[in-house]
Structures are given as C-alpha cells and as structure tokens.
Write a protein that holds these residues in place. Structure first.
Motif, PDB file in Angstrom:
ATOM      1  N   LEU A   8      25.295  62.213  -8.483  1.00 35.13           N
ATOM      2  CA  LEU A   8      25.778  62.404  -9.842  1.00 35.13           C
ATOM      3  C   LEU A   8      25.051  61.425 -10.756  1.00 35.13           C
ATOM      4  N   ILE A   9      24.634  61.912 -11.888  1.00 40.94           N
ATOM      5  CA  ILE A   9      23.977  61.053 -12.874  1.00 40.94           C
ATOM      6  C   ILE A   9      25.030  60.648 -13.887  1.00 40.94           C
ATOM      7  N   ARG A  10      25.178  59.345 -14.065  1.00 42.16           N
ATOM      8  CA  ARG A  10      26.197  58.832 -14.970  1.00 42.16           C
ATOM      9  C   ARG A  10      25.864  59.232 -16.405  1.00 42.16           C
ATOM     10  N   PRO A  11      26.870  59.805 -17.121  1.00 39.61           N
ATOM     11  CA  PRO A  11      26.637  60.121 -18.533  1.00 39.61           C
ATOM     12  C   PRO A  11      26.407  58.833 -19.333  1.00 39.61           C
ATOM     13  N   ASP A  12      25.704  58.941 -20.447  1.00 37.50           N
ATOM     14  CA  ASP A  12      25.473  57.765 -21.282  1.00 37.50           C
ATOM     15  C   ASP A  12      26.776  57.364 -21.986  1.00 37.50           C
ATOM     16  N   ASP A  13      26.816  56.128 -22.446  1.00 35.10           N
ATOM     17  CA  ASP A  13      28.025  55.576 -23.062  1.00 35.10           C
ATOM     18  C   ASP A  13      28.489  56.365 -24.276  1.00 35.10           C
ATOM     19  N   ALA A  14      27.555  56.823 -25.094  1.00 34.44           N
ATOM     20  CA  ALA A  14      27.920  57.585 -26.295  1.00 34.44           C
ATOM     21  C   ALA A  14      28.603  58.903 -25.918  1.00 34.44           C
ATOM     22  N   SER A  15      28.111  59.560 -24.871  1.00 35.49           N
ATOM     23  CA  SER A  15      28.728  60.817 -24.417  1.00 35.49           C
ATOM     24  C   SER A  15      30.127  60.563 -23.885  1.00 35.49           C
ATOM     25  N   ILE A  16      30.303  59.470 -23.175  1.00 34.57           N
ATOM     26  CA  ILE A  16      31.628  59.137 -22.640  1.00 34.57           C
ATOM     27  C   ILE A  16      32.600  58.829 -23.776  1.00 34.57           C
ATOM     28  N   ARG A  17      32.145  58.045 -24.767  1.00 33.82           N
ATOM     29  CA  ARG A  17      33.018  57.730 -25.914  1.00 33.82           C
ATOM     30  C   ARG A  17      33.422  59.000 -26.664  1.00 33.82           C
ATOM     31  N   ALA A  18      32.473  59.898 -26.881  1.00 35.87           N
ATOM     32  CA  ALA A  18      32.781  61.155 -27.570  1.00 35.87           C
ATOM     33  C   ALA A  18      33.777  61.976 -26.753  1.00 35.87           C
ATOM     34  N   ALA A  19      33.594  62.013 -25.434  1.00 38.72           N
ATOM     35  CA  ALA A  19      34.518  62.761 -24.573  1.00 38.72           C
ATOM     36  C   ALA A  19      35.898  62.106 -24.544  1.00 38.72           C
ATOM     37  N   GLU A  20      35.956  60.774 -24.638  1.00 38.36           N
ATOM     38  CA  GLU A  20      37.260  60.100 -24.722  1.00 38.36           C
ATOM     39  C   GLU A  20      38.021  60.567 -25.958  1.00 38.36           C
ATOM     40  N   ASN A  21      37.324  60.629 -27.085  1.00 36.56           N
ATOM     41  CA  ASN A  21      37.962  61.087 -28.320  1.00 36.56           C
ATOM     42  C   ASN A  21      38.400  62.542 -28.207  1.00 36.56           C
TER      43      ASN A  21
END
Length: 162
Positions: free
Chosen positions: A7-20
């Motif tokens: 699995l390739i870890r998503p970038d931090d910005a993608s994770i933050r957007a998905a959190e929202n």
C-alpha cells in the motif's frame, strides 16, 4: 516478496481533506437517518486485495442532537476505515449499510463510497448485502432506498478522490 502489492501511503493533504469529508459524511448521514438505534457496517477492499469490515452501534437523539456510541473503539475504527475509503487511493471498493431498529423488523439502507462521497446503493444490491446466509440466526431486514446525502460545497465529483 509479498504476494500482495504494498500500500502506498496517501500524502498528508489528501488525508486532511478526507478527514474533513469524513466529518461531513457522518454529519449528513446522521441527519438523513435521524433519531434511533443504528448499526453502521462498512465493508471495503484495499488495493492489495485485503477485505476489511467494521461495524459500530450508536444511538441518535434530537432536541438537542446527541450521539451515544456503544463501543468507542468500534466507532473509531469504522471512522478510520471510512476516511480511507473516502480518500480512495488505498481502497478499490467500499459500501456502508445502516440498520435502524424498527418494528416489526429492522430497516436497512445502503450506500456505495465513490469519488469521496456516499451515493445511494441500488436497492437490489443492498438487499443482497443484508440477506442472511441460509441457516444463520441473523435478523431479516427491510431494505429501503437510501436517501441522497446532502453534500457541502467544495466536493469535486470529477476527482477520483473527491
């Protein structure tokens, strides 16, 4: 060498957007299903082929709007799995079934998770997902069309990740 791709870890910005988006999805979902005793069941398949499942029981009440979670660990795990399904880079397919306690039998609604949001599942597919296996003691549920969830502005339907 592993039989499964890494699995390739998503970038931090993608994770933050998905959190929202996860918070937006849950708020919209809770408004749509309303007060009552609910079980949220999420199934997902990761890009490495691993099948994941998590459920969480909760109670919603109105005036004021309140949520009580039966097991906080189950709810946290379900929320995290939802986050990765909404983010989309490590999950190929995912669906959410909400079962609401009702008489004479529980009601169920289904959503698929695509493009960073929950979309009503075809009623026949939801019925297939909740039909108890022959010989199981699971309760039969009445499947109803899932409501379309209210989406906040800013969700990009054209992007595979929302």
């Amino acid at each position: 060498m592993s039989a499964r791709p890494e699995l390739i870890r998503p970038d931090d910005a993608s994770i933050r957007a998905a959190e929202n988006r996860t918070l937006d999805v849950l708020a919209s979902l809770f408004q749509a299903i309303g007060p009552g005793q609910h079980t949220l069941s999420l199934a997902a398949v990761r890009t490495d082929g691993a099948a994941l499942f998590q459920s969480a029981d909760l109670s919603l009440s109105a005036n004021p709007m309140r949520m009580a979670v039966l097991d906080p660990d189950d709810y946290s795990t379900l929320s995290m799995l939802l986050l990765f399904a909404l983010e989309g880079s490590t999950v190929t397919t995912a669906g959410l079934i909400v079962t609401t306690a009702a008489e004479p039998r529980p009601r169920a609604y289904g959503w698929t998770i695509e493009h960073g949001w929950l979309h009503p599942m075809d009623t026949a597919a939801a019925q297939e997902a909740v039909t108890p296996a022959p010989g199981s003691s699971a309760v039969d549920r009445e499947v109803l069309p899932a409501p379309t969830l209210i989406k906040p502005s800013g969700i990009n339907e054209e992007s595979p990740r929302g």
